[in-house]
Design an enzyme around this catalytic site. Structure first.
Site, mmCIF file in Angstrom:
data_model
loop_
_atom_site.group_PDB
_atom_site.id
_atom_site.type_symbol
_atom_site.label_atom_id
_atom_site.label_comp_id
_atom_site.label_asym_id
_atom_site.label_seq_id
_atom_site.Cartn_x
_atom_site.Cartn_y
_atom_site.Cartn_z
ATOM 1 N N THR A 1 0.810 -1.229 0.000
ATOM 2 C CA THR A 1 0.000 0.000 0.000
ATOM 3 C C THR A 1 0.841 1.275 0.000
ATOM 4 O O THR A 1 0.295 2.377 0.011
ATOM 5 C CB THR A 1 -0.932 0.034 1.235
ATOM 6 N N ARG A 2 2.150 1.113 0.022
ATOM 7 C CA ARG A 2 3.038 2.300 -0.020
ATOM 8 C C ARG A 2 4.269 1.976 -0.844
ATOM 9 O O ARG A 2 4.611 0.804 -1.029
ATOM 10 C CB ARG A 2 3.521 2.675 1.391
ATOM 11 N N SER B 1 18.037 -6.416 -1.685
ATOM 12 C CA SER B 1 18.706 -5.101 -1.734
ATOM 13 C C SER B 1 20.183 -5.278 -2.014
ATOM 14 O O SER B 1 20.790 -6.262 -1.578
ATOM 15 C CB SER B 1 18.540 -4.398 -0.385
ATOM 16 N N TYR C 1 19.953 -5.105 8.439
ATOM 17 C CA TYR C 1 19.236 -5.054 7.153
ATOM 18 C C TYR C 1 19.972 -5.870 6.088
ATOM 19 O O TYR C 1 19.366 -6.659 5.357
ATOM 20 C CB TYR C 1 19.119 -3.588 6.744
HETATM 21 P P1 NDP Z 1 8.286 1.755 2.474
HETATM 22 O O1 NDP Z 1 8.790 2.073 3.839
HETATM 23 O O2 NDP Z 1 7.897 2.878 1.574
HETATM 24 O O3 NDP Z 1 7.037 0.714 2.588
HETATM 25 C C1 NDP Z 1 7.172 -0.425 3.356
HETATM 26 C C2 NDP Z 1 5.911 -1.240 3.282
HETATM 27 O O4 NDP Z 1 6.098 -2.448 4.062
HETATM 28 C C3 NDP Z 1 4.699 -0.547 3.875
HETATM 29 O O5 NDP Z 1 3.546 -0.891 3.136
HETATM 30 C C4 NDP Z 1 4.604 -1.125 5.279
HETATM 31 O O6 NDP Z 1 3.296 -1.115 5.829
HETATM 32 C C5 NDP Z 1 5.051 -2.553 5.017
HETATM 33 N N1 NDP Z 1 5.538 -3.223 6.212
HETATM 34 C C6 NDP Z 1 6.592 -2.862 6.985
HETATM 35 N N2 NDP Z 1 6.715 -3.706 8.024
HETATM 36 C C7 NDP Z 1 5.727 -4.617 7.918
HETATM 37 C C8 NDP Z 1 5.309 -5.734 8.701
HETATM 38 N N3 NDP Z 1 5.948 -6.099 9.821
HETATM 39 N N4 NDP Z 1 4.216 -6.443 8.283
HETATM 40 C C9 NDP Z 1 3.564 -6.083 7.164
HETATM 41 N N5 NDP Z 1 3.917 -5.057 6.387
HETATM 42 C C10 NDP Z 1 4.972 -4.316 6.763
HETATM 43 O O7 NDP Z 1 9.430 0.859 1.804
HETATM 44 P P2 NDP Z 1 9.922 0.738 0.270
HETATM 45 O O8 NDP Z 1 8.757 0.740 -0.622
HETATM 46 O O9 NDP Z 1 11.014 1.696 0.029
HETATM 47 O O10 NDP Z 1 10.608 -0.706 0.313
HETATM 48 C C11 NDP Z 1 9.940 -1.881 -0.125
HETATM 49 C C12 NDP Z 1 10.947 -3.017 -0.155
HETATM 50 O O11 NDP Z 1 12.018 -2.685 -1.024
HETATM 51 C C13 NDP Z 1 11.574 -3.308 1.204
HETATM 52 O O12 NDP Z 1 11.742 -4.706 1.376
HETATM 53 C C14 NDP Z 1 12.923 -2.623 1.114
HETATM 54 O O13 NDP Z 1 13.862 -3.222 1.961
HETATM 55 C C15 NDP Z 1 13.255 -2.852 -0.354
HETATM 56 N N6 NDP Z 1 14.241 -1.926 -0.889
HETATM 57 C C16 NDP Z 1 13.989 -0.584 -0.930
HETATM 58 C C17 NDP Z 1 14.941 0.279 -1.445
HETATM 59 C C18 NDP Z 1 14.725 1.753 -1.517
HETATM 60 O O14 NDP Z 1 15.668 2.448 -1.924
HETATM 61 N N7 NDP Z 1 13.567 2.286 -1.185
HETATM 62 C C19 NDP Z 1 16.229 -0.221 -1.940
HETATM 63 C C20 NDP Z 1 16.380 -1.665 -1.858
HETATM 64 C C21 NDP Z 1 15.408 -2.454 -1.337
HETATM 65 P P3 NDP Z 1 2.660 0.270 6.430
HETATM 66 O O15 NDP Z 1 2.374 1.142 5.235
HETATM 67 O O16 NDP Z 1 1.437 -0.149 7.139
HETATM 68 O O17 NDP Z 1 3.714 0.853 7.328
#
Ligand code: NDP
Length: 247
Positions: free
Chosen positions: A18-19, A144, A157
């Site tokens: 959702t984000r 990542s 991480y």
């Molecule tokens: P965001 O912080 O924008 O979004 C994270 C999402 O994960 C949210 O929807 C959040 O839910 C959900 N989430 C977090 N913890 C839990 C949990 N315990 N149970 C269920 N849902 C959970 O992250 P990104 O979109 O940037 O990252 C997405 C993925 O990509 C991650 O795995 C990250 O490690 C990986 N990544 C990101 C990079 C970047 O540069 N952004 C680079 C490399 C990898 P809620 O909205 O309710 O908080």
């Protein structure tokens, strides 16, 4: 030319859908005809915006903690009452809690490992069981470059992200006989809320390390995920697709 995919008839779960990156993946599947279940941890505002944007016969958002084995098991029991099958699982939910090892609390170590890595196990175990009978499925972990290179302050991480790759490689060998593929997509720096706490000068330092000299977009990642989820990618398993600008 835009590549277009047809995921009509497919049911997709995107954790953290959702984000950020997960939302872009979920929306790319929705535009390609899939039914999408996006999971989230607690941000009701983001979930409500997604529910308002997409019809309920195509999209649902379900809140639970992927780090909890029991909650994941219950999620799938409930999922079975609404859906006949699961074709695609995207393990995208992730968090960062950066700190040098000497200062890292046990809680910050555990929560990052539990969300990123144990969450991947919890969801894959129950998801796989729903794919095996049909002898078809796609599982993709969002890992990542940190897991491959290591970054100072990211021992928790990086360990979790390296673990997701090892997990995918092992599971790909177990699932291959059922024609289920298991891969990782490794995004480079993508400007989402995950990086919101990084100081501007550190972001500039990170950007300077990227040969393509820019951060990627969430749609760069969604495009790679849809390709690996497609029938056309049926001979690709146990691998990592790096979408990282050459990092
Ligand atoms: P965001 O912080 O924008 O979004 C994270 C999402 O994960 C949210 O929807 C959040 O839910 C959900 N989430 C977090 N913890 C839990 C949990 N315990 N149970 C269920 N849902 C959970 O992250 P990104 O979109 O940037 O990252 C997405 C993925 O990509 C991650 O795995 C990250 O490690 C990986 N990544 C990101 C990079 C970047 O540069 N952004 C680079 C490399 C990898 P809620 O909205 O309710 O908080």
């Amino acid at each position: 030319m835009n590549i277009s995919y047809d995921f009509n008839g497919s049911t997709v779960i995107v954790t953290g859908g959702t984000r950020g990156i997960g939302k872009a993946i979920a929306e790319a599947f929705l535009r390609s005809g899939a039914f999408v279940t996006a999971t989230y941890a607690g941000n009701e505002k983001a979930a409500a915006e997604m529910r308002a944007a997409w019809p309920s016969d195509k999209f649902e958002a379900v809140r639970f903690d992927v780090a909890s084995y029991q909650d994941a098991e219950q999620f799938f029991k409930d999922f079975d009452t609404r859906h006949k099958s699961l074709e695609i699982l995207i393990n995208n939910a992730g968090i960062r809690k950066d700190s040098v090892v000497g200062m890292m609390s046990e809680a910050d170590w555990s929560s990052v490992i539990n969300t990123n890595l144990s969450g991947t196990f919890n969801m894959s175990k129950f998801g796989l069981m729903r794919m095996m009978g049909k002898r078809y499925g796609r599982i993709i972990n969002i890992s990542s470059p940190s897991g491959k290179m290591g970054f100072a302050g990211q021992a928790n991480y990086a360990s979790a992200k390296a673990g997701q790759v090892a997990f995918a490689k092992s599971l790909s060998k177990e699932a291959a006989k059922r024609s289920i593929t298991v891969n990782c997509v490794s995004p480079g720096f993508i400007d989402t809320e995950l990086l919101a706490d990084l100081p501007a000068d550190l972001k500039e330092q990170y950007k300077a390390q990227v040969p393509l000299n820019k951060f990627g977009s969430v749609s760069d990642i969604a495009n790679a995920v849809l390709f690996l989820s497609s029938k056309e990618a049926s001979y690709i398993t146990g691998t990592v697709l790096e979408v990282a600008g050459g990092l």
